[in-house]
Motif scaffolding. Structure first.
Motif, PDB file in Angstrom:
ATOM      1  N   PRO A 100     -18.784   4.320  -7.442  1.00 40.80           N
ATOM      2  CA  PRO A 100     -18.930   5.621  -8.112  1.00 40.80           C
ATOM      3  C   PRO A 100     -18.926   5.498  -9.634  1.00 40.80           C
ATOM      4  O   PRO A 100     -18.085   4.801 -10.209  1.00 40.80           O
ATOM      5  CB  PRO A 100     -17.731   6.415  -7.600  1.00 40.80           C
ATOM      6  N   ASP A 101     -19.872   6.176 -10.260  1.00 43.00           N
ATOM      7  CA  ASP A 101     -20.009   6.138 -11.716  1.00 43.00           C
ATOM      8  C   ASP A 101     -19.119   7.162 -12.414  1.00 43.00           C
ATOM      9  O   ASP A 101     -18.906   7.064 -13.623  1.00 43.00           O
ATOM     10  CB  ASP A 101     -21.464   6.419 -12.119  1.00 43.00           C
ATOM     11  N   HIS A 102     -18.638   8.154 -11.668  1.00 38.20           N
ATOM     12  CA  HIS A 102     -17.918   9.268 -12.285  1.00 38.20           C
ATOM     13  C   HIS A 102     -16.463   9.318 -11.827  1.00 38.20           C
ATOM     14  O   HIS A 102     -16.149   9.046 -10.671  1.00 38.20           O
ATOM     15  CB  HIS A 102     -18.607  10.593 -11.947  1.00 38.20           C
ATOM     16  N   GLY A 103     -15.602   9.671 -12.767  1.00 35.20           N
ATOM     17  CA  GLY A 103     -14.203   9.882 -12.465  1.00 35.20           C
ATOM     18  C   GLY A 103     -13.376   8.614 -12.502  1.00 35.20           C
ATOM     19  O   GLY A 103     -13.832   7.557 -12.957  1.00 35.20           O
ATOM     20  N   TYR A 104     -12.143   8.734 -12.038  1.00 29.44           N
ATOM     21  CA  TYR A 104     -11.186   7.634 -12.063  1.00 29.44           C
ATOM     22  C   TYR A 104     -10.850   7.202 -10.647  1.00 29.44           C
ATOM     23  O   TYR A 104     -10.750   8.019  -9.737  1.00 29.44           O
ATOM     24  CB  TYR A 104      -9.900   8.064 -12.758  1.00 29.44           C
ATOM     25  N   GLU A 105     -10.635   5.895 -10.489  1.00 30.13           N
ATOM     26  CA  GLU A 105     -10.163   5.369  -9.211  1.00 30.13           C
ATOM     27  C   GLU A 105      -8.666   5.095  -9.294  1.00 30.13           C
ATOM     28  O   GLU A 105      -8.189   4.448 -10.240  1.00 30.13           O
ATOM     29  CB  GLU A 105     -10.885   4.064  -8.851  1.00 30.13           C
ATOM     30  N   ILE A 106      -7.928   5.569  -8.296  1.00 28.48           N
ATOM     31  CA  ILE A 106      -6.516   5.225  -8.164  1.00 28.48           C
ATOM     32  C   ILE A 106      -6.443   4.096  -7.145  1.00 28.48           C
ATOM     33  O   ILE A 106      -6.780   4.272  -5.975  1.00 28.48           O
ATOM     34  CB  ILE A 106      -5.679   6.442  -7.713  1.00 28.48           C
ATOM     35  N   GLN A 107      -5.992   2.965  -7.589  1.00 29.25           N
ATOM     36  CA  GLN A 107      -6.083   1.735  -6.802  1.00 29.25           C
ATOM     37  C   GLN A 107      -5.163   1.735  -5.593  1.00 29.25           C
ATOM     38  O   GLN A 107      -4.017   2.199  -5.652  1.00 29.25           O
ATOM     39  CB  GLN A 107      -5.740   0.546  -7.706  1.00 29.25           C
ATOM     40  N   VAL A 108      -5.664   1.181  -4.481  1.00 30.00           N
ATOM     41  CA  VAL A 108      -4.862   0.848  -3.307  1.00 30.00           C
ATOM     42  C   VAL A 108      -5.093  -0.634  -3.036  1.00 30.00           C
ATOM     43  O   VAL A 108      -6.165  -1.032  -2.564  1.00 30.00           O
ATOM     44  CB  VAL A 108      -5.260   1.699  -2.082  1.00 30.00           C
ATOM     45  N   ILE A 158      -4.221   3.367 -12.333  1.00 33.49           N
ATOM     46  CA  ILE A 158      -5.403   4.149 -12.695  1.00 33.49           C
ATOM     47  C   ILE A 158      -6.405   3.094 -13.146  1.00 33.49           C
ATOM     48  O   ILE A 158      -6.349   2.608 -14.267  1.00 33.49           O
ATOM     49  CB  ILE A 158      -5.105   5.183 -13.794  1.00 33.49           C
ATOM     50  N   TYR A 159      -7.275   2.727 -12.262  1.00 29.82           N
ATOM     51  CA  TYR A 159      -8.006   1.469 -12.308  1.00 29.82           C
ATOM     52  C   TYR A 159      -8.631   1.197 -13.674  1.00 29.82           C
ATOM     53  O   TYR A 159      -9.401   2.005 -14.200  1.00 29.82           O
ATOM     54  CB  TYR A 159      -9.101   1.459 -11.237  1.00 29.82           C
ATOM     55  N   ALA A 160      -8.234   0.029 -14.230  1.00 27.78           N
ATOM     56  CA  ALA A 160      -8.802  -0.502 -15.472  1.00 27.78           C
ATOM     57  C   ALA A 160      -8.384   0.265 -16.719  1.00 27.78           C
ATOM     58  O   ALA A 160      -8.787  -0.091 -17.822  1.00 27.78           O
ATOM     59  CB  ALA A 160     -10.337  -0.565 -15.403  1.00 27.78           C
ATOM     60  N   VAL A 161      -7.572   1.301 -16.557  1.00 30.68           N
ATOM     61  CA  VAL A 161      -7.140   2.101 -17.699  1.00 30.68           C
ATOM     62  C   VAL A 161      -5.624   2.012 -17.892  1.00 30.68           C
ATOM     63  O   VAL A 161      -5.136   1.724 -18.979  1.00 30.68           O
ATOM     64  CB  VAL A 161      -7.585   3.574 -17.533  1.00 30.68           C
ATOM     65  N   ARG A 162      -4.902   2.272 -16.831  1.00 29.52           N
ATOM     66  CA  ARG A 162      -3.444   2.108 -16.826  1.00 29.52           C
ATOM     67  C   ARG A 162      -3.083   1.367 -15.554  1.00 29.52           C
ATOM     68  O   ARG A 162      -2.987   1.952 -14.473  1.00 29.52           O
ATOM     69  CB  ARG A 162      -2.729   3.463 -16.892  1.00 29.52           C
ATOM     70  N   ASN A 163      -2.911   0.055 -15.688  1.00 30.16           N
ATOM     71  CA  ASN A 163      -2.702  -0.781 -14.517  1.00 30.16           C
ATOM     72  C   ASN A 163      -1.228  -1.075 -14.291  1.00 30.16           C
ATOM     73  O   ASN A 163      -0.456  -1.233 -15.236  1.00 30.16           O
ATOM     74  CB  ASN A 163      -3.438  -2.111 -14.679  1.00 30.16           C
ATOM     75  N   THR A 164      -0.880  -1.163 -13.022  1.00 33.02           N
ATOM     76  CA  THR A 164       0.421  -1.708 -12.637  1.00 33.02           C
ATOM     77  C   THR A 164       0.151  -2.989 -11.878  1.00 33.02           C
ATOM     78  O   THR A 164      -0.783  -3.059 -11.060  1.00 33.02           O
ATOM     79  CB  THR A 164       1.238  -0.703 -11.801  1.00 33.02           C
ATOM     80  N   PHE A 165       0.924  -4.025 -12.147  1.00 31.71           N
ATOM     81  CA  PHE A 165       0.623  -5.350 -11.617  1.00 31.71           C
ATOM     82  C   PHE A 165       1.628  -5.819 -10.574  1.00 31.71           C
ATOM     83  O   PHE A 165       1.460  -6.885  -9.997  1.00 31.71           O
ATOM     84  CB  PHE A 165       0.556  -6.354 -12.772  1.00 31.71           C
ATOM     85  N   LYS A 166       2.652  -5.030 -10.335  1.00 27.49           N
ATOM     86  CA  LYS A 166       3.691  -5.393  -9.373  1.00 27.49           C
ATOM     87  C   LYS A 166       3.441  -4.684  -8.045  1.00 27.49           C
ATOM     88  O   LYS A 166       3.052  -3.521  -8.020  1.00 27.49           O
ATOM     89  CB  LYS A 166       5.065  -5.009  -9.928  1.00 27.49           C
ATOM     90  N   GLN A 167       3.684  -5.390  -6.959  1.00 25.34           N
ATOM     91  CA  GLN A 167       3.536  -4.782  -5.639  1.00 25.34           C
ATOM     92  C   GLN A 167       4.793  -3.994  -5.308  1.00 25.34           C
ATOM     93  O   GLN A 167       5.877  -4.546  -5.188  1.00 25.34           O
ATOM     94  CB  GLN A 167       3.299  -5.860  -4.575  1.00 25.34           C
ATOM     95  N   PHE A 168       4.637  -2.683  -5.154  1.00 17.99           N
ATOM     96  CA  PHE A 168       5.772  -1.815  -4.848  1.00 17.99           C
ATOM     97  C   PHE A 168       5.826  -1.408  -3.380  1.00 17.99           C
ATOM     98  O   PHE A 168       6.833  -0.880  -2.924  1.00 17.99           O
ATOM     99  CB  PHE A 168       5.716  -0.549  -5.712  1.00 17.99           C
ATOM    100  N   ILE A 169       4.733  -1.614  -2.655  1.00 20.53           N
ATOM    101  CA  ILE A 169       4.636  -1.172  -1.269  1.00 20.53           C
ATOM    102  C   ILE A 169       4.242  -2.353  -0.395  1.00 20.53           C
ATOM    103  O   ILE A 169       3.373  -3.152  -0.765  1.00 20.53           O
ATOM    104  CB  ILE A 169       3.580  -0.045  -1.134  1.00 20.53           C
ATOM    105  N   GLY A 170       4.860  -2.453   0.776  1.00 16.64           N
ATOM    106  CA  GLY A 170       4.522  -3.525   1.696  1.00 16.64           C
ATOM    107  C   GLY A 170       3.260  -3.224   2.480  1.00 16.64           C
ATOM    108  O   GLY A 170       2.881  -2.062   2.673  1.00 16.64           O
ATOM    109  N   ASP A 171       2.603  -4.260   2.930  1.00 12.77           N
ATOM    110  CA  ASP A 171       1.459  -4.091   3.821  1.00 12.77           C
ATOM    111  C   ASP A 171       1.920  -3.452   5.129  1.00 12.77           C
ATOM    112  O   ASP A 171       3.077  -3.607   5.540  1.00 12.77           O
ATOM    113  CB  ASP A 171       0.815  -5.453   4.118  1.00 12.77           C
ATOM    114  N   ASP A 172       0.988  -2.727   5.778  1.00 15.75           N
ATOM    115  CA  ASP A 172       1.262  -2.084   7.077  1.00 15.75           C
ATOM    116  C   ASP A 172       2.397  -1.069   6.990  1.00 15.75           C
ATOM    117  O   ASP A 172       3.093  -0.820   7.975  1.00 15.75           O
ATOM    118  CB  ASP A 172       1.589  -3.133   8.148  1.00 15.75           C
ATOM    119  N   GLU A 173       2.570  -0.476   5.829  1.00 21.42           N
ATOM    120  CA  GLU A 173       3.657   0.486   5.593  1.00 21.42           C
ATOM    121  C   GLU A 173       3.055   1.798   5.085  1.00 21.42           C
ATOM    122  O   GLU A 173       2.353   1.815   4.075  1.00 21.42           O
ATOM    123  CB  GLU A 173       4.620  -0.099   4.552  1.00 21.42           C
TER     124      GLU A 173
END
Length: 492
Positions: free
Chosen positions: A109-117, A138-153
């Protein structure tokens, strides 16, 4: 008899009505966007087989596609709103939620912001790409680099947009907060701005599986209050940090102290304003507030559910005797320096305290200091060597002369052999570009850090930025904390 039969029915209806939202004054404002059974009100791009419905949830898995909300609520055109969905991602998966987007048949998508999963996506098969941006970015704008959530959760992601502000929560933890400036810097992606639009779920690739259910929106008025905000000044440093986030640099200050006039809340606000994730690091050692396991556990508990890395600044050379391996491993990473040691006179000195350092012969003192540094790198299970190459004030103006090639090479070799990253320190403005270029050529990893004594010293990593540009340091030349089961302290 008729009224006796009616009474239980009325009570049942009242009970159901109460627990379906009457007890929550805010519940009636939320509108469901997904019926859990069909794609009514949704439109998918490119590859329709990449999205399906299972057990009341949208499953995104397959060749690239995006599932756009195309239904009647607000005529699928939202400006200010709160959005929430329950989300689950499988291991090694990448997905995302777009806001202020527009339907398009092909491409990202060219428009708007992506919230990363993205909790745990691994490097690409050819090793050329690793996505540092984790869930809640907030993809490529305000990134968090730590994993806060486990997989399959399952977790709840909540997104609030009140132009010009975007906020993202994972469960109840605010992880991203971005205020868009009046003239956003978007040279290559002009549509990645706030305006209005719809929502979309990303089907990233066949190896990624993410699920979404309980998808709700609460429209807000056009004149909704964004809260207390500080509109950023778009200067050269702001633009460089934004570009680094865009270009997948792990923009992390691993060496932040909560001291004197800076609280955790203040640090978090500054971190999100500047686009620099923080690692909060207490001093741990002899004669410091944290000097035993109980102190570590108390600190870790106090930082529970905070969107930061937690680092241990190991003080003095006896720190390993003060703490258990299990307690040390609670930190995301450990760092130390050689600025506290017993000198040739048998005196405990702190290099940064002018009156404690005596230098009779500069060359002999430097040889002794290098040996202390090598001892730290070789004998202590640290991840980052910080304040690297700092000299005491009495000889600091002779830095280039005293840090000879031979001395630099010894330190760099020991760091590389012991898998210790070298900090580029913003406060002391060390190491020099000469040292950093040597370390990069040798294959060392780097970390950015401040080591602030107060709020004024916690700036925007300006020296680190200068060195990255001058020395050609790339995205993958940086240290990232090890997984919980791979901590260095556990292997000793």
């Amino acid at each position: 008899m008729k009224y006796r039969m009616l009474l239980p029915l009325l009570l049942s209806v009242s009970f159901l009505f109460f627990f379906s939202g009457c007890g929550d004054p805010d519940a009636k404002n939320w509108i469901s966007l997904f019926d859990g059974k069909s794609f009514d009100g949704w439109k998918i791009s490119e590859n329709s087989e990449s999205a399906r419905i299972e057990n009341g949830a949208i499953v995104c898995n397959g060749t690239r596609a995006h599932l756009f909300y195309d239904g009647p609520v607000m005529d699928h055109n939202f400006k200010n709103f709160e959005f929430k969905a329950d989300v689950m991602a499988r291991a090694n998966s990448n997905s995302g939620i777009y806001v202020h987007s527009k339907y398009q048949q092909d491409g990202w998508p060219d428009h708007g912001y992506e919230i990363q999963v993205n909790n745990s996506q691994k490097p690409s098969a050819d090793g050329t790409w690793y996505e540092y941006k984790k869930t809640g970015s907030i993809y490529a704008v305000r990134n968090t680099f730590k994993q806060f959530i486990g997989d399959d959760e399952w977790f709840t992601m909540r997104i609030k947009v009140v132009v010009p502000r975007i906020q993202v929560w994972i469960n109840d933890m605010l992880v991203s907060d971005y205020v868009e400036p009046e003239h956003p810097v978007r040279p290559s992606e002009p549509g990645r701005v706030l305006s209005s639009g719809t929502f979309a779920f990303q089907c990233h690739d066949p190896n990624s599986t993410a699920m979404y259910k309980n998808i709700m929106v609460k429209p807000l008025p056009d004149d909704a209050d964004p809260g207390e905000i500080v509109t950023p000044v778009v200067d050269e440093t702001y633009t460089t940090l934004l570009n680094m986030n865009h270009d997948n640099y792990p923009v992390i200050d691993f060496h932040v102290h909560l001291k004197k006039d800076i609280t955790l809340d203040m640090a978090l606000a500054q971190s999100m304003r500047d686009g620099i994730m923080y690692g909060i690091a207490p001093n741990c050692g002899l004669d410091f507030p944290i000097h035993d396991d109980a102190g570590i556990y108390e600190f870790i508990e106090s930082m529970k559910d905070k969107p930061v890395y937690l680092g241990m600044q190991a003080e003095g050379r006896e720190w390993m005797d003060l703490f258990s391996k299990e307690a040390i491993a609670k930190f995301d990473y450990v760092f130390s320096d050689a600025m506290t040691f017993i000198d040739h006179r048998g005196k405990r000195i702190h290099v940064w305290i002018k009156d404690e350092v005596e230098v009779d012969d500069e060359q002999k003192w430097m040889d002794m200091y290098v040996e202390k540094i090598l001892g730290v790198l070789q004998d202590e299970p640290i991840d980052i060597y910080v304040n690297a190459t700092v000299l005491p004030e009495i000889i600091r103006d002779r830095y280039d002369e005293l840090w000879t090639d031979a001395r630099m090479d010894k330190v760099i070799k020991a760091a590389l052999e012991n898998d210790v990253a070298i900090e580029i320190n913003d406060r002391y403005r060390v190491p020099s570009a000469t040292f950093i270029k040597k370390a990069k050529a040798a294959g060392c990893k780097f970390a950015m850090g401040t080591n602030n004594r107060n709020a004024e010293e916690l700036k925007r990593l300006e020296y680190c930025i200068d060195m990255i540009q001058e020395c050609g340091i790339g995205q993958y030349d940086f240290f990232m904390p090890r997984p919980a089961d791979q901590k260095k302290i556990l292997s000793r």
